[in-house]
Design a protein around this motif. Structure first.
Motif, PDB file in Angstrom:
ATOM      1  N   LEU A 164      14.493  59.990   7.178  1.00 33.03           N
ATOM      2  CA  LEU A 164      13.553  59.164   7.929  1.00 33.03           C
ATOM      3  C   LEU A 164      12.507  58.610   6.982  1.00 33.03           C
ATOM      4  O   LEU A 164      12.281  59.150   5.894  1.00 33.03           O
ATOM      5  CB  LEU A 164      12.877  59.971   9.035  1.00 33.03           C
ATOM      6  N   MET A 165      11.836  57.557   7.407  1.00 33.78           N
ATOM      7  CA  MET A 165      10.840  56.934   6.550  1.00 33.78           C
ATOM      8  C   MET A 165       9.730  56.353   7.407  1.00 33.78           C
ATOM      9  O   MET A 165       9.999  55.621   8.378  1.00 33.78           O
ATOM     10  CB  MET A 165      11.508  55.835   5.719  1.00 33.78           C
ATOM     11  N   LEU A 166       8.497  56.697   7.099  1.00 39.58           N
ATOM     12  CA  LEU A 166       7.390  56.110   7.822  1.00 39.58           C
ATOM     13  C   LEU A 166       7.306  54.622   7.508  1.00 39.58           C
ATOM     14  O   LEU A 166       7.687  54.169   6.425  1.00 39.58           O
ATOM     15  CB  LEU A 166       6.077  56.807   7.472  1.00 39.58           C
ATOM     16  N   GLU A 167       6.782  53.878   8.451  1.00 40.42           N
ATOM     17  CA  GLU A 167       6.791  52.424   8.400  1.00 40.42           C
ATOM     18  C   GLU A 167       6.170  51.860   7.134  1.00 40.42           C
ATOM     19  O   GLU A 167       6.655  50.874   6.566  1.00 40.42           O
ATOM     20  CB  GLU A 167       6.052  51.896   9.628  1.00 40.42           C
ATOM     21  N   ASN A 168       5.086  52.468   6.659  1.00 42.38           N
ATOM     22  CA  ASN A 168       4.382  51.951   5.482  1.00 42.38           C
ATOM     23  C   ASN A 168       4.616  52.793   4.236  1.00 42.38           C
ATOM     24  O   ASN A 168       3.802  52.787   3.305  1.00 42.38           O
ATOM     25  CB  ASN A 168       2.881  51.850   5.769  1.00 42.38           C
ATOM     26  N   ALA A 169       5.730  53.521   4.207  1.00 44.15           N
ATOM     27  CA  ALA A 169       6.115  54.276   3.020  1.00 44.15           C
ATOM     28  C   ALA A 169       7.002  53.399   2.131  1.00 44.15           C
ATOM     29  O   ALA A 169       7.468  52.335   2.552  1.00 44.15           O
ATOM     30  CB  ALA A 169       6.853  55.542   3.414  1.00 44.15           C
ATOM     31  N   VAL A 170       7.229  53.840   0.900  1.00 44.18           N
ATOM     32  CA  VAL A 170       8.129  53.142  -0.025  1.00 44.18           C
ATOM     33  C   VAL A 170       9.050  54.177  -0.668  1.00 44.18           C
ATOM     34  O   VAL A 170       8.702  55.343  -0.797  1.00 44.18           O
ATOM     35  CB  VAL A 170       7.351  52.363  -1.114  1.00 44.18           C
ATOM     36  N   TYR A 171      10.230  53.713  -1.093  1.00 45.24           N
ATOM     37  CA  TYR A 171      11.249  54.614  -1.654  1.00 45.24           C
ATOM     38  C   TYR A 171      12.018  53.809  -2.683  1.00 45.24           C
ATOM     39  O   TYR A 171      12.669  52.821  -2.343  1.00 45.24           O
ATOM     40  CB  TYR A 171      12.153  55.083  -0.524  1.00 45.24           C
ATOM     41  N   SER A 172      11.946  54.224  -3.950  1.00 39.61           N
ATOM     42  CA  SER A 172      12.519  53.394  -5.005  1.00 39.61           C
ATOM     43  C   SER A 172      12.900  54.229  -6.215  1.00 39.61           C
ATOM     44  O   SER A 172      12.320  55.303  -6.472  1.00 39.61           O
ATOM     45  CB  SER A 172      11.523  52.313  -5.432  1.00 39.61           C
ATOM     46  N   VAL A 173      13.840  53.712  -7.000  1.00 35.28           N
ATOM     47  CA  VAL A 173      14.275  54.385  -8.216  1.00 35.28           C
ATOM     48  C   VAL A 173      13.228  54.317  -9.314  1.00 35.28           C
ATOM     49  O   VAL A 173      13.232  55.116 -10.247  1.00 35.28           O
ATOM     50  CB  VAL A 173      15.613  53.775  -8.701  1.00 35.28           C
ATOM     51  N   ILE A 174      12.291  53.379  -9.214  1.00 35.94           N
ATOM     52  CA  ILE A 174      11.260  53.195 -10.232  1.00 35.94           C
ATOM     53  C   ILE A 174      10.053  52.540  -9.576  1.00 35.94           C
ATOM     54  O   ILE A 174      10.186  51.844  -8.558  1.00 35.94           O
ATOM     55  CB  ILE A 174      11.795  52.322 -11.400  1.00 35.94           C
ATOM     56  N   SER A 175       8.884  52.756 -10.140  1.00 40.61           N
ATOM     57  CA  SER A 175       7.685  52.121  -9.595  1.00 40.61           C
ATOM     58  C   SER A 175       7.703  50.627  -9.900  1.00 40.61           C
ATOM     59  O   SER A 175       8.332  50.190 -10.880  1.00 40.61           O
ATOM     60  CB  SER A 175       6.430  52.751 -10.210  1.00 40.61           C
ATOM     61  N   PRO A 176       7.037  49.812  -9.080  1.00 37.69           N
ATOM     62  CA  PRO A 176       6.978  48.376  -9.382  1.00 37.69           C
ATOM     63  C   PRO A 176       6.388  48.097 -10.757  1.00 37.69           C
ATOM     64  O   PRO A 176       6.843  47.199 -11.465  1.00 37.69           O
ATOM     65  CB  PRO A 176       6.084  47.816  -8.275  1.00 37.69           C
ATOM     66  N   GLU A 177       5.375  48.887 -11.156  1.00 39.89           N
ATOM     67  CA  GLU A 177       4.768  48.685 -12.478  1.00 39.89           C
ATOM     68  C   GLU A 177       5.760  48.988 -13.595  1.00 39.89           C
ATOM     69  O   GLU A 177       5.845  48.260 -14.590  1.00 39.89           O
ATOM     70  CB  GLU A 177       3.528  49.578 -12.633  1.00 39.89           C
ATOM     71  N   GLY A 178       6.529  50.067 -13.427  1.00 47.30           N
ATOM     72  CA  GLY A 178       7.527  50.409 -14.434  1.00 47.30           C
ATOM     73  C   GLY A 178       8.631  49.374 -14.510  1.00 47.30           C
ATOM     74  O   GLY A 178       9.076  48.997 -15.591  1.00 47.30           O
ATOM     75  N   CYS A 179       9.065  48.892 -13.346  1.00 48.65           N
ATOM     76  CA  CYS A 179      10.096  47.850 -13.315  1.00 48.65           C
ATOM     77  C   CYS A 179       9.600  46.574 -13.976  1.00 48.65           C
ATOM     78  O   CYS A 179      10.327  45.938 -14.756  1.00 48.65           O
ATOM     79  CB  CYS A 179      10.497  47.589 -11.867  1.00 48.65           C
ATOM     80  N   ALA A 180       8.349  46.202 -13.676  1.00 52.64           N
ATOM     81  CA  ALA A 180       7.788  44.983 -14.256  1.00 52.64           C
ATOM     82  C   ALA A 180       7.682  45.090 -15.771  1.00 52.64           C
ATOM     83  O   ALA A 180       7.939  44.119 -16.490  1.00 52.64           O
ATOM     84  CB  ALA A 180       6.422  44.702 -13.653  1.00 52.64           C
ATOM     85  N   ALA A 181       7.315  46.271 -16.266  1.00 51.39           N
ATOM     86  CA  ALA A 181       7.179  46.456 -17.702  1.00 51.39           C
ATOM     87  C   ALA A 181       8.515  46.313 -18.429  1.00 51.39           C
ATOM     88  O   ALA A 181       8.564  45.914 -19.598  1.00 51.39           O
ATOM     89  CB  ALA A 181       6.570  47.829 -17.997  1.00 51.39           C
ATOM     90  N   ILE A 182       9.616  46.614 -17.722  1.00 51.47           N
ATOM     91  CA  ILE A 182      10.943  46.531 -18.323  1.00 51.47           C
ATOM     92  C   ILE A 182      11.537  45.129 -18.202  1.00 51.47           C
ATOM     93  O   ILE A 182      12.088  44.583 -19.168  1.00 51.47           O
ATOM     94  CB  ILE A 182      11.888  47.561 -17.681  1.00 51.47           C
ATOM     95  N   LEU A 183      11.424  44.530 -17.027  1.00 52.32           N
ATOM     96  CA  LEU A 183      12.129  43.281 -16.749  1.00 52.32           C
ATOM     97  C   LEU A 183      11.271  42.027 -16.856  1.00 52.32           C
ATOM     98  O   LEU A 183      11.807  40.925 -16.919  1.00 52.32           O
ATOM     99  CB  LEU A 183      12.747  43.336 -15.347  1.00 52.32           C
ATOM    100  N   TRP A 184       9.942  42.187 -16.838  1.00 54.38           N
ATOM    101  CA  TRP A 184       9.044  41.053 -16.957  1.00 54.38           C
ATOM    102  C   TRP A 184       8.174  41.226 -18.197  1.00 54.38           C
ATOM    103  O   TRP A 184       8.177  42.292 -18.810  1.00 54.38           O
ATOM    104  CB  TRP A 184       8.181  40.927 -15.702  1.00 54.38           C
ATOM    105  N   PRO A 185       7.406  40.219 -18.561  1.00 55.72           N
ATOM    106  CA  PRO A 185       6.596  40.337 -19.787  1.00 55.72           C
ATOM    107  C   PRO A 185       5.595  41.496 -19.756  1.00 55.72           C
ATOM    108  O   PRO A 185       5.334  42.107 -20.781  1.00 55.72           O
ATOM    109  CB  PRO A 185       5.873  38.989 -19.868  1.00 55.72           C
ATOM    110  N   ASP A 186       5.029  41.800 -18.585  1.00 52.13           N
ATOM    111  CA  ASP A 186       4.033  42.875 -18.523  1.00 52.13           C
ATOM    112  C   ASP A 186       3.944  43.415 -17.101  1.00 52.13           C
ATOM    113  O   ASP A 186       4.604  42.934 -16.178  1.00 52.13           O
ATOM    114  CB  ASP A 186       2.658  42.385 -18.995  1.00 52.13           C
ATOM    115  N   ARG A 187       3.069  44.425 -16.918  1.00 50.28           N
ATOM    116  CA  ARG A 187       2.940  45.110 -15.641  1.00 50.28           C
ATOM    117  C   ARG A 187       2.274  44.253 -14.568  1.00 50.28           C
ATOM    118  O   ARG A 187       2.280  44.615 -13.393  1.00 50.28           O
ATOM    119  CB  ARG A 187       2.139  46.399 -15.842  1.00 50.28           C
TER     120      ARG A 187
END
Length: 295
Positions: free
Chosen positions: A185-208
């Motif tokens: 189950l997941m609360l409406e305003n929860a998030v569930y991901s393999v990586i944080s958005p900041e970590g993903c951005a640091a890898i796939l985009w120029p910066d966080r």
């Protein structure tokens, strides 16, 4: 006290959404909501959703990680084993609890309680709220990866019902160590991901600074994950968010737990394990459908 089993979702049923229709919210706004310091924690829910909680400490190898709390409680008269990440509301509490990031000792404590639940025949309820496992050098030296892997392996074969709830942040392996379950189950305003958005951005985009864009691309919100079949049910939150009305949030979570847990109690252990393994093996099986959802 004996409790009649109300009609609930069948084991293996398609994802459904409970309660009110979730409000449409930008993914980055949802991430910020999930991280709100006023959001109810595991200890808050243990006080409001469950009864008679008795905390059990230690991994029996010399440590008691404060980021993981667990023990025996009652839910509508039934004994259950509850295990969850604990963050806190103030800076001091967050630091003391390592921001909910469990060490190997924390994962071993959770493992001990899972095995104890299996021996006692108790259902397991996990409350997931962590940015991820402790990433420190000492944690790696103490076998962080192996501790997480052993939890995941144990949960796949645990002969008792397992119900997981993503209550805030569900980050990476630290979340998965408690989230291999018969129903997620997941609360409406929860998030569930393999990586944080900041970590993903640091890898796939120029910066966080591209974190908002990464959050949208990761499909980490409850409605997205429900459509993908990763989550079985979205539990609606009162008003704007859970922190605005903790009592109502606890009431809705309790109702969702009962509706999903009670049908599992009638399933033989061997069938539980087989269906649980099938649930996770289905992920990615229909790649064309997944691509359509992502588009």
């Amino acid at each position: 006290a004996a409790l009649a089993r109300p009609a609930g979702p069948a084991v293996g049923a398609p994802p459904v959404t409970a309660g009110d229709t979730p409000a449409v919210r930008d993914a980055w706004d949802t991430v910020r909501m999930a991280r709100h310091p006023g959001r109810p924690t595991t200890l808050d829910y243990l006080d409001s959703v469950f009864d008679g909680f008795v905390e059990l400490h230690g991994d029996r190898l010399g440590a008691d990680c404060p980021a993981i709390v667990g023990g025996v409680a009652r839910l509508a008269g039934r004994h259950v084993m509850v295990i969850g990440h604990q963050k806190g509301h103030t800076t001091a509490e967050l630091v003391a609890r390592n921001f909910g990031m469990a060490s190997p000792a924390g994962h071993r404590k959770a493992l001990r309680l899972m095995r104890l639940a299996a021996r006692l025949g108790l259902p397991v309820v996990t409350l997931v709220d962590t940015p991820g496992a402790d990433p420190g050098v000492s944690a790696e030296e103490q076998g962080q990866a192996a501790a997480i892997a052993e939890n995941i392996l144990t949960l796949t074969v645990l002969p008792t019902p397992v119900l997981a709830v993503i209550t805030g942040e569900g980050g990476s392996g630290g979340a998965l160590a408690l989230a291999v379950a018969d129903r997620v189950l997941m609360l409406e305003n929860a998030v569930y991901s393999v990586i944080s958005p900041e970590g993903c951005a640091a890898i796939l985009w120029p910066d966080r600074s591209a974190a908002p864009q990464a959050a949208r691309a990761l499909r980490l919100t409850a409605p997205d994950l429900c459509r993908l079949g990763v989550v079985d049910e979205v539990v609606s939150e009162p008003s704007n968010a859970a922190q605005d009305d903790p009592a109502e949030s606890a009431h809705r979570l309790r109702a969702a737990l009962l509706a999903n847990l009670l049908p599992l109690l009638d399933v033989p252990p061997a069938m539980l394990v087989r269906l649980r393994r099938q649930r996770f093996r289905r992920f990615g099986a229909n790649r064309a459908s997944a691509r359509a959802v992502l588009r």
